[in-house]
Design an enzyme around this catalytic site. Structure first.
Site, PDB file in Angstrom:
ATOM      1  N   TYR A  15      43.161  51.655  41.594  1.00 18.62           N
ATOM      2  CA  TYR A  15      44.332  51.500  40.280  1.00 18.62           C
ATOM      3  C   TYR A  15      43.198  52.801  39.612  1.00 18.62           C
ATOM      4  O   TYR A  15      44.497  53.685  38.795  1.00 18.62           O
ATOM      5  CB  TYR A  15      43.111  50.000  39.420  1.00 18.62           C
ATOM      6  CG  TYR A  15      44.379  49.175  40.268  1.00 18.62           C
ATOM      7  CD1 TYR A  15      45.492  48.866  39.959  1.00 18.62           C
ATOM      8  CD2 TYR A  15      43.312  48.050  41.871  1.00 18.62           C
ATOM      9  CE1 TYR A  15      46.108  47.780  40.975  1.00 18.62           C
ATOM     10  CE2 TYR A  15      43.520  47.357  42.035  1.00 18.62           C
ATOM     11  CZ  TYR A  15      44.914  46.781  42.464  1.00 18.62           C
ATOM     12  OH  TYR A  15      45.760  46.430  42.723  1.00 18.62           O
ATOM     13  N   GLY A  16      41.534  52.927  39.700  1.00 21.12           N
ATOM     14  CA  GLY A  16      41.942  54.013  38.761  1.00 21.12           C
ATOM     15  C   GLY A  16      42.465  55.589  38.655  1.00 21.12           C
ATOM     16  O   GLY A  16      42.983  56.585  37.881  1.00 21.12           O
ATOM     17  N   GLY A 110      42.209  48.650  46.674  1.00 23.17           N
ATOM     18  CA  GLY A 110      42.016  46.994  46.333  1.00 23.17           C
ATOM     19  C   GLY A 110      43.203  46.402  46.236  1.00 23.17           C
ATOM     20  O   GLY A 110      43.592  45.578  47.146  1.00 23.17           O
ATOM     21  N   ASN A 114      44.403  42.429  47.736  1.00 20.18           N
ATOM     22  CA  ASN A 114      43.870  41.577  47.375  1.00 20.18           C
ATOM     23  C   ASN A 114      44.956  40.463  46.832  1.00 20.18           C
ATOM     24  O   ASN A 114      46.461  40.579  47.553  1.00 20.18           O
ATOM     25  CB  ASN A 114      43.308  42.274  45.478  1.00 20.18           C
ATOM     26  CG  ASN A 114      44.674  43.008  45.370  1.00 20.18           C
ATOM     27  OD1 ASN A 114      45.435  42.550  45.097  1.00 20.18           O
ATOM     28  ND2 ASN A 114      43.920  43.712  44.383  1.00 20.18           N
ATOM     29  N   MET A 117      46.891  38.997  41.560  1.00 20.17           N
ATOM     30  CA  MET A 117      46.912  38.124  40.310  1.00 20.17           C
ATOM     31  C   MET A 117      46.909  39.518  39.233  1.00 20.17           C
ATOM     32  O   MET A 117      46.043  40.110  39.592  1.00 20.17           O
ATOM     33  CB  MET A 117      46.116  37.207  40.734  1.00 20.17           C
ATOM     34  CG  MET A 117      46.183  35.881  41.300  1.00 20.17           C
ATOM     35  SD  MET A 117      44.653  34.882  41.106  1.00 20.17           S
ATOM     36  CE  MET A 117      45.742  33.707  40.682  1.00 20.17           C
ATOM     37  N   GLU A 356      40.751  30.607  40.140  1.00 20.15           N
ATOM     38  CA  GLU A 356      41.885  30.343  40.758  1.00 20.15           C
ATOM     39  C   GLU A 356      42.518  29.423  42.246  1.00 20.15           C
ATOM     40  O   GLU A 356      41.131  29.092  42.747  1.00 20.15           O
ATOM     41  CB  GLU A 356      42.519  31.535  41.087  1.00 20.15           C
ATOM     42  CG  GLU A 356      41.725  32.287  42.340  1.00 20.15           C
ATOM     43  CD  GLU A 356      42.223  33.884  42.600  1.00 20.15           C
ATOM     44  OE1 GLU A 356      42.400  34.189  43.566  1.00 20.15           O
ATOM     45  OE2 GLU A 356      41.119  34.887  41.858  1.00 20.15           O
ATOM     46  N   HIS A 441      34.952  40.641  42.783  1.00 19.54           N
ATOM     47  CA  HIS A 441      35.348  42.089  41.587  1.00 19.54           C
ATOM     48  C   HIS A 441      34.148  42.557  41.352  1.00 19.54           C
ATOM     49  O   HIS A 441      33.758  42.589  40.698  1.00 19.54           O
ATOM     50  CB  HIS A 441      35.866  40.831  41.206  1.00 19.54           C
ATOM     51  CG  HIS A 441      36.761  39.572  40.882  1.00 19.54           C
ATOM     52  ND1 HIS A 441      37.559  38.900  40.511  1.00 19.54           N
ATOM     53  CD2 HIS A 441      37.927  40.153  42.379  1.00 19.54           C
ATOM     54  CE1 HIS A 441      38.332  38.132  40.398  1.00 19.54           C
ATOM     55  NE2 HIS A 441      38.962  38.421  41.934  1.00 19.54           N
ATOM     56  N   ASN A 479      40.598  38.075  37.171  1.00 21.27           N
ATOM     57  CA  ASN A 479      41.058  39.106  37.310  1.00 21.27           C
ATOM     58  C   ASN A 479      40.889  40.345  37.334  1.00 21.27           C
ATOM     59  O   ASN A 479      41.465  40.262  36.475  1.00 21.27           O
ATOM     60  CB  ASN A 479      41.789  38.651  38.519  1.00 21.27           C
ATOM     61  CG  ASN A 479      42.349  37.185  38.907  1.00 21.27           C
ATOM     62  OD1 ASN A 479      42.148  36.331  38.170  1.00 21.27           O
ATOM     63  ND2 ASN A 479      42.374  36.686  40.264  1.00 21.27           N
TER      64      ASN A 479
END
Ligand code: FAD
Length: 503
Positions: A15-16, A110, A114, A117, A356, A441, A479
């Protein structure tokens, strides 16, 4: 082959890293992304890129000869994991003493493995995690930006209420409601319109074919289809896979130089190179980024890095457990792998719990309700550099997971009482009911405002930035990937304007 110099370099494509690459590319900055895992675009012998949870092969697991699911056993039997060929597979489990960190490996990090969510944290949790970040800017600007670019969408409540594929989630919700707990339908990046076509036999099955932690062949908007595709589309971003960045050094003129190893699909190092850059963005994830910086500091190539480096690591309070339902409460042999129900216990005396309802896509009825709870465990671990193994080692005691277990019990003991259900003790290799020895996480290690400044600039090294989950100190209550994405959006916007001179 790699250039010897690029203006901007991004390490890791989760993501980053993906946010940084897209925004740099859009701003016209030539950018190279180095990713240790594979580009997942070639079908295997079965015609699919990824393998399913039920039939894992070498594509499943990062450089091991056996799969490594958190759910190790069923009825105490070793029936879940399989022997496999060593390969640069998509899911990694990094073993530290007392704690295993799961992470995705490949172009997309990820997002490949993943559950998709996509949860925006409550204000209170955000403030607690990131006290120096303006909540207004996050809720008004960066969360909406992140959600849009990630392709977040919601399940149709009407479809959810009747489809057989979510019986397990409706059962969990009913059990929670009977104990007086609230539940919510959670947004996701999996394309729910595609999932409905899967159910109707009009699209190839993925969520409905037991695919998730080893990748989804269809339907999931992973980063390679969103941020990274758009980044490459700017014409300024190039992604090189199977490149492991080992360390960073700084030349007297300020050029940052990374040492990179090219590996093959069995993990063998083929060559070592150096690449210089002006701006270096680290998005190798909590474990990867922290290790890279610790190694650089401890081996003397970046000696000025902060003493806070390695600190503030947590599991996001993860704890997994299963409950056994009575025979008149089946959860369904057909289960969508994409979780959509969150049980929300804000009144828990040990802090809020967000649990979850996790699928158990066994293909047969199991009568198990499985949960992954996110708790506000205040315990924090610390990474140190272990020169003997040339890697980061996490200092985490076995009893540091206890607050997660205590909070989960405070929410779910009443659920069991209200429904006549009991905890399963056969799922985690021994007789424990709660598994707190792993996390999906991992957060922290290069905490915002401690090892970095308030926008991810690494203290002690101009031009070096951290962009990933290692900025968040250990927990965010839900999440984490939407928060990681939005924070990266905030930071890169500032860095582009203030340091790179692009507005
Ligand atoms: P990552 O996404 O971990 O990306 C880091 C990348 O850097 C990886 O691709 C890695 O291969 C690469 N890398 C590492 N070291 C190096 C190096 N030295 N050189 C080059 N490249 C390197 N979160 C949610 O919000 N919702 C969910 O439903 C959810 N479900 C999950 C289910 C599973 C099974 C797992 C494992 C995680 C789940 N998560 C979920 C967590 C989420 O995926 C992570 O929080 C997120 O991916 C972290 O983003 P990141 O940018 O910090 O790094």
């Amino acid at each position: 082959s790699l250039p010897s110099f690029v203006p901007a370099l991004v390490v890791g494509s989760g993501y980053g890293g993906a946010v940084s690459a897209l925004r740099l590319g859009e701003a016209g900055v030539r950018t190279l992304v180095l990713e240790e895992g594979k580009l997942w675009n070639e079908p295997g012998p079965d015609g699919e890129v990824f393998c399913s949870v039920l039939d894992p092969d070498r594509r499943s697991t990062w450089l091991r000869t056996r799969t490594q699911t958190p759910l190790g056993t069923f009825l105490w039997l070793d029936v879940v994991n399989r022997d496999i060929e060593r390969f640069t597979g998509v899911l990694d489990r990094v073993e530290h003493p007392n704690m295993a960190i799961y992470q995705g490996r490949g172009v997309g990090g990820g997002s490949l493995v993943n559950g998709g969510m996509a949860v925006v944290p409550e204000r209170r949790a955000l403030r607690r995690a990131l006290p120096t970040v303006s909540p207004e800017s996050m809720y008004e600007r960066y969360f909406p930006r992140a959600r849009r670019q990630l392709g977040v969408n919601e399940i149709s409540p009407a479809w959810f209420e009747h489809t057989e594929w979510y019986r397990y989630a409706r059962v969990a919700r009913r059990h929670a409601n009977r104990a007086g707990l609230d539940s919510v339908l959670v947004p996701n990046v999996y394309d729910f319109a595609h999932m409905r076509r899967e159910a109707e036999g009009e699209a190839p099955r993925s969520a409905l074919a037991a695919e998730v932690i080893y990748g989804n062949n269809y339907g999931k908007r992973s980063l390679d289809r969103t941020y990274l595709a758009d980044a490459v589309g700017t014409g300024n971003v190039r992604i090189e896979s199977l490149r492991r960045v080992r360390s960073v050094r700084r030349e007297p003129d300020g050029t940052l130089v990374v040492s990179v190893r090219r590996i093959d699909e069995s993990g063998t190092v083929l060559e070592s190179r150096e690449v210089g850059c002006r701006w270096l963005f680290l998005g190798a994830g909590s474990n990867g980024t922290t290790e890279l910086l610790l190694r650089s500091r401890e081996t003397g190539s970046l000696p000025e890095l902060s003493e806070h480096l390695g600190q503030g690591w947590g599991t996001n309070g993860n704890v997994m457990f299963g409950r056994s339902n009575p025979l008149w409460d089946p959860t369904g042999g057909r289960q969508s792998t994409i979780p959509v129900v969150g049980i929300d216990d804000r009144n828990n005396p040990h802090g809020p719990v967000f649990a979850e309802s996790v699928p158990l896509p066994a293909g047969v009825e199991t009568f198990v309700s499985l949960h992954l709870a996110i708790t506000e465990n205040p315990e924090r671990g610390r990474f140190v550099f272990d020169s003997a193994s040339d890697s980061a080692r996490l200092l985490w005691d076995p009893d540091q997971g206890q607050p997660s277990v205590t909070a989960a019990r405070a929410t779910f003991d009443p659920v069991n009482r209200a429904n006549g259900t009991i905890y399963r003790r056969d799922l985690f290799g021994d007789t424990r009911a709660f598994e707190d020895r792993f996390t999906y996480h991992p957060l922290g290690g290069c905490v915002l405002g401690a090892a970095t400044d308030g926008h991810g600039r690494v203290r002690g090294c101009p031009g070096l930035y951290v962009t990933d989950g290692s900025l968040i100190p250990g927990a965010v209550g839900v999440n984490p990937f939407v928060t990681i994405t939005a924070l990266a959006e905030r930071n890169v916007e500032h860095v582009l304007a203030a340091d790179i001179g692009v507005r």
